[in-house]
Design a protein around this motif. Sequence first.
Motif, PDB file in Angstrom:
ATOM      1  N   ILE A  11       0.829  -1.208   0.000  1.00 19.11           N
ATOM      2  CA  ILE A  11       0.000   0.000   0.000  1.00 19.11           C
ATOM      3  C   ILE A  11       0.861   1.254   0.000  1.00 19.11           C
ATOM      4  CG2 ILE A  11      -1.594   1.367   1.412  1.00 19.11           C
ATOM      5  CD1 ILE A  11      -2.972  -0.822  -0.117  1.00 19.11           C
ATOM      6  N   VAL A  12       1.924   1.276   0.806  1.00 18.13           N
ATOM      7  CA  VAL A  12       2.785   2.459   0.876  1.00 18.13           C
ATOM      8  C   VAL A  12       3.521   2.661  -0.443  1.00 18.13           C
ATOM      9  CG1 VAL A  12       4.732   3.526   2.072  1.00 18.13           C
ATOM     10  CG2 VAL A  12       3.008   2.301   3.379  1.00 18.13           C
ATOM     11  N   PHE A  13       3.939   1.573  -1.080  1.00 19.49           N
ATOM     12  CA  PHE A  13       4.553   1.699  -2.402  1.00 19.49           C
ATOM     13  C   PHE A  13       3.561   2.282  -3.410  1.00 19.49           C
ATOM     14  CE2 PHE A  13       8.229  -1.174  -1.512  1.00 19.49           C
ATOM     15  CZ  PHE A  13       9.201  -0.359  -2.068  1.00 19.49           C
ATOM     16  N   LEU A  14       2.297   1.863  -3.320  1.00 16.40           N
ATOM     17  CA  LEU A  14       1.275   2.411  -4.209  1.00 16.40           C
ATOM     18  C   LEU A  14       1.124   3.916  -4.016  1.00 16.40           C
ATOM     19  CD1 LEU A  14      -1.787  -0.037  -4.342  1.00 16.40           C
ATOM     20  CD2 LEU A  14      -0.218   0.573  -6.181  1.00 16.40           C
ATOM     21  N   GLN A  15       1.231   4.367  -2.768  1.00 14.61           N
ATOM     22  CA  GLN A  15       1.104   5.798  -2.492  1.00 14.61           C
ATOM     23  C   GLN A  15       2.163   6.617  -3.221  1.00 14.61           C
ATOM     24  OE1 GLN A  15       0.620   5.280   2.019  1.00 14.61           O
ATOM     25  NE2 GLN A  15      -0.334   7.227   1.651  1.00 14.61           N
ATOM     26  N   THR A  16       3.347   6.047  -3.373  1.00 13.34           N
ATOM     27  CA  THR A  16       4.407   6.781  -4.069  1.00 13.34           C
ATOM     28  C   THR A  16       4.158   6.844  -5.574  1.00 13.34           C
ATOM     29  OG1 THR A  16       5.821   4.817  -4.402  1.00 13.34           O
ATOM     30  CG2 THR A  16       6.070   6.025  -2.332  1.00 13.34           C
ATOM     31  N   ARG A  17       3.276   5.983  -6.086  1.00 10.85           N
ATOM     32  CA  ARG A  17       2.997   5.940  -7.525  1.00 10.85           C
ATOM     33  C   ARG A  17       1.803   6.793  -7.922  1.00 10.85           C
ATOM     34  NH1 ARG A  17       7.041   4.899 -10.170  1.00 10.85           N
ATOM     35  NH2 ARG A  17       5.653   4.624 -11.950  1.00 10.85           N
ATOM     36  N   MET A  19      -0.644   9.808  -8.510  1.00  9.77           N
ATOM     37  CA  MET A  19      -0.653  11.256  -8.678  1.00  9.77           C
ATOM     38  C   MET A  19      -2.054  11.821  -8.450  1.00  9.77           C
ATOM     39  SD  MET A  19       1.959  12.091 -11.823  1.00  9.77           S
ATOM     40  CE  MET A  19       1.184  11.007 -13.015  1.00  9.77           C
ATOM     41  N   GLU A  20      -3.082  10.960  -8.566  1.00  7.71           N
ATOM     42  CA  GLU A  20      -4.450  11.394  -8.328  1.00  7.71           C
ATOM     43  C   GLU A  20      -4.678  11.517  -6.817  1.00  7.71           C
ATOM     44  OE1 GLU A  20      -3.596   8.834 -10.110  1.00  7.71           O
ATOM     45  OE2 GLU A  20      -4.225   9.206 -12.173  1.00  7.71           O
ATOM     46  N   LEU A  21      -5.101  12.684  -6.395  1.00  7.87           N
ATOM     47  CA  LEU A  21      -5.270  12.937  -4.963  1.00  7.87           C
ATOM     48  C   LEU A  21      -6.341  12.046  -4.350  1.00  7.87           C
ATOM     49  CD1 LEU A  21      -5.083  16.853  -5.013  1.00  7.87           C
ATOM     50  CD2 LEU A  21      -3.234  15.220  -4.609  1.00  7.87           C
ATOM     51  N   ARG A  22      -7.401  11.777  -5.106  1.00 10.31           N
ATOM     52  CA  ARG A  22      -8.489  10.948  -4.582  1.00 10.31           C
ATOM     53  C   ARG A  22      -7.997   9.520  -4.317  1.00 10.31           C
ATOM     54  NH1 ARG A  22     -13.810  11.960  -4.673  1.00 10.31           N
ATOM     55  NH2 ARG A  22     -13.476  13.678  -6.124  1.00 10.31           N
ATOM     56  N   ARG A  23      -7.259   8.960  -5.273  1.00 14.33           N
ATOM     57  CA  ARG A  23      -6.746   7.597  -5.090  1.00 14.33           C
ATOM     58  C   ARG A  23      -5.740   7.530  -3.942  1.00 14.33           C
ATOM     59  NH1 ARG A  23      -5.594   5.086 -11.138  1.00 14.33           N
ATOM     60  NH2 ARG A  23      -7.742   5.171 -11.895  1.00 14.33           N
ATOM     61  N   ALA A  24      -4.900   8.550  -3.841  1.00 14.59           N
ATOM     62  CA  ALA A  24      -3.919   8.580  -2.759  1.00 14.59           C
ATOM     63  C   ALA A  24      -4.603   8.636  -1.398  1.00 14.59           C
ATOM     64  CB  ALA A  24      -2.983   9.774  -2.939  1.00 14.59           C
ATOM     65  N   THR A  25      -5.712   9.373  -1.315  1.00 20.00           N
ATOM     66  CA  THR A  25      -6.458   9.474  -0.059  1.00 20.00           C
ATOM     67  C   THR A  25      -7.124   8.153   0.294  1.00 20.00           C
ATOM     68  OG1 THR A  25      -6.890  11.810  -0.538  1.00 20.00           O
ATOM     69  CG2 THR A  25      -8.228  10.769   1.170  1.00 20.00           C
ATOM     70  N   LEU A  26      -7.706   7.492  -0.690  1.00 19.22           N
ATOM     71  CA  LEU A  26      -8.309   6.179  -0.450  1.00 19.22           C
ATOM     72  C   LEU A  26      -7.257   5.169  -0.045  1.00 19.22           C
ATOM     73  CD1 LEU A  26     -10.875   6.036  -3.402  1.00 19.22           C
ATOM     74  CD2 LEU A  26     -11.354   6.481  -0.984  1.00 19.22           C
ATOM     75  N   CYS A  27      -6.070   5.288  -0.636  1.00 20.76           N
ATOM     76  CA  CYS A  27      -4.947   4.420  -0.280  1.00 20.76           C
ATOM     77  C   CYS A  27      -4.552   4.647   1.182  1.00 20.76           C
ATOM     78  CB  CYS A  27      -3.773   4.714  -1.210  1.00 20.76           C
ATOM     79  SG  CYS A  27      -2.507   3.436  -1.233  1.00 20.76           S
ATOM     80  N   LEU A  28      -4.563   5.896   1.618  1.00 27.50           N
ATOM     81  CA  LEU A  28      -4.272   6.215   3.019  1.00 27.50           C
ATOM     82  C   LEU A  28      -5.300   5.585   3.943  1.00 27.50           C
ATOM     83  CD1 LEU A  28      -2.643   7.890   5.122  1.00 27.50           C
ATOM     84  CD2 LEU A  28      -4.295   9.733   4.733  1.00 27.50           C
ATOM     85  N   SER A  29      -6.567   5.583   3.526  1.00 29.24           N
ATOM     86  CA  SER A  29      -7.624   4.978   4.335  1.00 29.24           C
ATOM     87  C   SER A  29      -7.396   3.476   4.499  1.00 29.24           C
ATOM     88  CB  SER A  29      -8.985   5.241   3.677  1.00 29.24           C
ATOM     89  OG  SER A  29     -10.027   4.690   4.454  1.00 29.24           O
ATOM     90  N   VAL A  30      -7.000   2.807   3.413  1.00 26.04           N
ATOM     91  CA  VAL A  30      -6.704   1.361   3.485  1.00 26.04           C
ATOM     92  C   VAL A  30      -5.506   1.116   4.395  1.00 26.04           C
ATOM     93  CG1 VAL A  30      -5.996  -0.655   2.150  1.00 26.04           C
ATOM     94  CG2 VAL A  30      -7.691   0.922   1.207  1.00 26.04           C
ATOM     95  N   ASP A  87       6.459  12.137 -14.299  1.00 28.13           N
ATOM     96  CA  ASP A  87       6.663  10.706 -14.098  1.00 28.13           C
ATOM     97  C   ASP A  87       8.045  10.429 -13.505  1.00 28.13           C
ATOM     98  OD1 ASP A  87       4.168  10.137 -15.074  1.00 28.13           O
ATOM     99  OD2 ASP A  87       4.850   9.836 -17.136  1.00 28.13           O
ATOM    100  N   ILE A  88       9.018  11.263 -13.846  1.00 26.71           N
ATOM    101  CA  ILE A  88      10.371  11.086 -13.311  1.00 26.71           C
ATOM    102  C   ILE A  88      10.358  11.296 -11.792  1.00 26.71           C
ATOM    103  CG2 ILE A  88      12.718  12.011 -13.316  1.00 26.71           C
ATOM    104  CD1 ILE A  88      12.374  12.684 -16.251  1.00 26.71           C
ATOM    105  N   ASN A  89       9.635  12.314 -11.343  1.00 26.48           N
ATOM    106  CA  ASN A  89       9.526  12.582  -9.918  1.00 26.48           C
ATOM    107  C   ASN A  89       8.880  11.411  -9.185  1.00 26.48           C
ATOM    108  OD1 ASN A  89       8.897  13.662  -7.337  1.00 26.48           O
ATOM    109  ND2 ASN A  89       8.859  15.719  -8.175  1.00 26.48           N
ATOM    110  N   VAL A  90       7.852  10.823  -9.786  1.00 23.14           N
ATOM    111  CA  VAL A  90       7.177   9.663  -9.199  1.00 23.14           C
ATOM    112  C   VAL A  90       8.139   8.491  -9.096  1.00 23.14           C
ATOM    113  CG1 VAL A  90       5.360   7.959  -9.549  1.00 23.14           C
ATOM    114  CG2 VAL A  90       4.885  10.370  -9.930  1.00 23.14           C
ATOM    115  N   ASN A  91       8.942   8.269 -10.144  1.00 25.53           N
ATOM    116  CA  ASN A  91       9.918   7.185 -10.116  1.00 25.53           C
ATOM    117  C   ASN A  91      10.959   7.410  -9.033  1.00 25.53           C
ATOM    118  OD1 ASN A  91       8.673   5.900 -12.273  1.00 25.53           O
ATOM    119  ND2 ASN A  91       9.920   6.928 -13.802  1.00 25.53           N
ATOM    120  N   TYR A  92      11.362   8.651  -8.843  1.00 22.35           N
ATOM    121  CA  TYR A  92      12.301   8.971  -7.768  1.00 22.35           C
ATOM    122  C   TYR A  92      11.686   8.643  -6.409  1.00 22.35           C
ATOM    123  CZ  TYR A  92      15.516  11.472 -10.908  1.00 22.35           C
ATOM    124  OH  TYR A  92      16.416  11.801 -11.890  1.00 22.35           O
ATOM    125  N   SER A  93      10.411   8.983  -6.235  1.00 22.23           N
ATOM    126  CA  SER A  93       9.726   8.701  -4.969  1.00 22.23           C
ATOM    127  C   SER A  93       9.703   7.198  -4.685  1.00 22.23           C
ATOM    128  CB  SER A  93       8.293   9.241  -5.001  1.00 22.23           C
ATOM    129  OG  SER A  93       8.276  10.637  -5.185  1.00 22.23           O
TER     130      SER A  93
END
Length: 209
Positions: A11-17, A19-30, A87-93
């Motif tokens: 789940i935490v790895f998914l958070q780094t991938r 970029m959509e704020l809604r998906r990131a928030t739902l990921c935080l809830s999980v 996308d480069i920034n996401v890969n760095y994360s």
Amino acid sequence: MEYLVVSLIFIVFLQTRFMELRRATLCLSVQSALIAAACLAVGLSHGGGLHGWLPGLLTIAVKVVFIPYAILKVVHQLRDEREIVSDINVNYSTAVAACSLALGYMVIDGLLPMAAGRDIMAASMFMIMTGLTLIVMRSRAIMQMIGLITMENGIYLLGLIMTEGLPLIIELGIFLDVLIAVVILVILTSRLRLSFKTTDTNVLDKLKG
């Protein structure tokens, strides 16, 4: 606990991938739901009772329901629900997160060799460092808020495992601090949106004299 550790890391790895704020928030809830499951597992394994189930229920109420709801309410008011990164920034994360996972195991093996909860303590260190990475590398206030909660979840889980259950008064104090901090951050994020029509914290550079 092995499945819990693997799920948390995934789940935490998914958070780094995301970029959509809604998906990131739902990921935080999980992620917070998994922390609640860990709270209930640790509490019930030490006799249950009020101290056994109350922290888990508070985690569900505050971190699984209220905080994601408050963040999603702000996200719903935005025109653009995506993080302003390449996308480069996401890969760095993601690369930093992978290094953080390896570093977490190295730190735990160095400080607590042959520890019983080695995997979950390493996962907690991984969450702390990944949360810090999201705060530093993302520009949206909402993503930085998600990074802060991820970091706090890691600290809470580490304390929970190392002490085999925190005292109830300390757990209540932690939840109160987090709740107040998130409410303040949501208010500030809303003011940032109203003033600058965005939640990108880079616009705050304009306030420099």
